[in-house]
Design an enzyme around this catalytic site. Structure first.
Site, short mmCIF file in Angstrom:
data_model
loop_
_atom_site.label_atom_id
_atom_site.label_comp_id
_atom_site.label_asym_id
_atom_site.label_seq_id
_atom_site.Cartn_x
_atom_site.Cartn_y
_atom_site.Cartn_z
N GLY A 11 0.99 -1.26 -0.05
CA GLY A 11 -0.02 0.03 0.08
C GLY A 11 0.98 1.34 -0.04
N ASP A 103 5.45 -4.94 5.85
CA ASP A 103 6.03 -6.18 6.52
C ASP A 103 6.20 -7.27 5.43
OD1 ASP A 103 3.36 -6.59 6.10
OD2 ASP A 103 3.04 -7.56 8.10
N ASP A 127 0.00 2.42 8.51
CA ASP A 127 -0.48 1.68 9.73
C ASP A 127 0.53 1.71 10.94
OD1 ASP A 127 -2.45 0.81 7.87
OD2 ASP A 127 -1.37 -1.07 7.46
N ASP A 129 2.50 -0.23 11.91
CA ASP A 129 2.68 -1.43 12.67
C ASP A 129 4.00 -2.31 12.60
OD1 ASP A 129 2.49 -1.88 9.78
OD2 ASP A 129 0.85 -3.43 9.83
N ARG A 171 -4.98 -1.55 9.50
CA ARG A 171 -5.38 -2.94 9.67
C ARG A 171 -5.46 -3.58 11.08
NH1 ARG A 171 -0.90 -6.30 6.05
NH2 ARG A 171 0.54 -5.16 7.69
#
Length: 319
Positions: A11, A103, A127, A129, A171
């Site tokens: 993304g 990731d 995100d 993350d 997410r």
């Protein structure tokens, strides 16, 4: 090492272009040739590779998205896809690669390194993350975009004494929801990482209404459920005039903030210097204000730690 490649994968995120600019300029300043790879790992396998000069990236620092384009390419997880990508790197004389993404992109960077092509991963995702970095490229801009949108939603909510349930991206990570929820004065913040009680949230909204508050706001991370689903759950505990709103992909757009531009520039520069030192298989991040790097394998064994104290802060502020 004489020639490096750059690709963006997964993304898109505001600030990716600033990172491409930084990698390109620092590499050229250190005597390297730079090649852009369009459409991520899909473009690598297809050989969509072209030379980059400093003037090609001169206009990018304030431009959102990625001018290299991006695509998801799960086939790169397979040996056949990896070998096809390696063949293209050899064909174009590319010695190392900087991969900007989330990731999944890091898995690709690790595989390239294992095949003898040093690769560095930069955290490009709204995100936030990714372990071992306090912020990812695009996170701050996404929060600003979401805050601006929710501020406008509050205007109309107050005019009609309504409750709004707002979905934000992230997410399975609640960082955007927490940060934006506090910044927008949410009555409640709901994230995947922590338990929640819809009935308790409903009671909190009722108490706010009884005390004279003219609107209600619940920020829900997309990894929990949709705004419509949460609205249906909330209505079981009260006769609320409630609306659901999904902010969606607008959070990936918008001019990158100062923080994202500076972060992308720092991390892009560090990636080049690591490659010049002959290092690969590393992920670059920012921790306590300092640029750091970790073995990509370490990221897969660790999970991102959010600032969950923001939930307590918001609970105190919304009483």
């Amino acid at each position: 090492m004489k020639r490096i490649g750059i690709l963006t994968s997964g993304g898109d995120a505001p600030g990716m272009n600033a990172a491409v600019r930084a990698v390109t300029r620092v590499a050229i300043a250190n005597g390297l040739e730079v090649f852009g790879i369009r459409y991520g790992f899909a473009g690598l396998v297809a050989g969509d590779i072209f030379p980059l000069e400093s003037e090609d990236v001169a206009h990018l620092i304030n431009v959102s998205g990625t001018f290299l384009y991006s695509a998801r390419y799960p086939e790169f997880a397979e040996e056949e896809g990896q070998l096809a990508g390696i063949e293209q790197l050899k064909k174009h004389g590319i010695d190392a690669v900087v991969v900007i993404g989330g990731d999944g992109s890091y898995h690709g960077a690790l595989q390239l390194t294992r095949h003898g092509f040093n690769s560095i991963g930069l955290p490009g995702t709204i995100d936030n993350d990714i372990p071992y970095t306090d912020a990812t490229i695009g996170y701050d801009t996404a929060c600003m975009t979401a805050m601006d949108a929710i501020d406008k939603i509050r205007d109309t909510a107050s005019s009609h004494h309504r409750v709004f349930i707002v979905n934000v991206m992230g997410r399975n990570c609640g960082d955007i929801a927490m940060r934006v929820g506090v910044a927008c004065g949410a009555d409640a913040i709901v994230i995947p990482e922590r338990p929640y009680d819809v009935e308790e949230i409903a009671n909190r909204l009722k108490q706010a209404q009884e005390s004279g508050k003219d609107h209600g706001l619940v920020v829900v991370a997309e990894g929990v459920m949709t705004a419509d689903q949460f609205m249906a759950e909330l209505k079981k505990y009260g006769d609320f005039d409630v609306r659901a709103n999904v902010l969606g992909h607008m959070q990936r757009g918008g001019t990158p903030t100062v923080s994202d531009r500076v972060l992308a520039s720092k991390l892009g520069s560090e990636a080049v210097h690591l490659l010049l030192e002959g290092k690969g298989g590393l992920a670059v991040g920012i921790e306590n204000g300092k640029v750091t790097s970790h073995d990509i394998l370490d990221l897969f064994d660790e999970s991102h730690r959010g600032d969950y104290d923001l939930l307590k802060l918001n609970a105190d502020l919304s009483r």
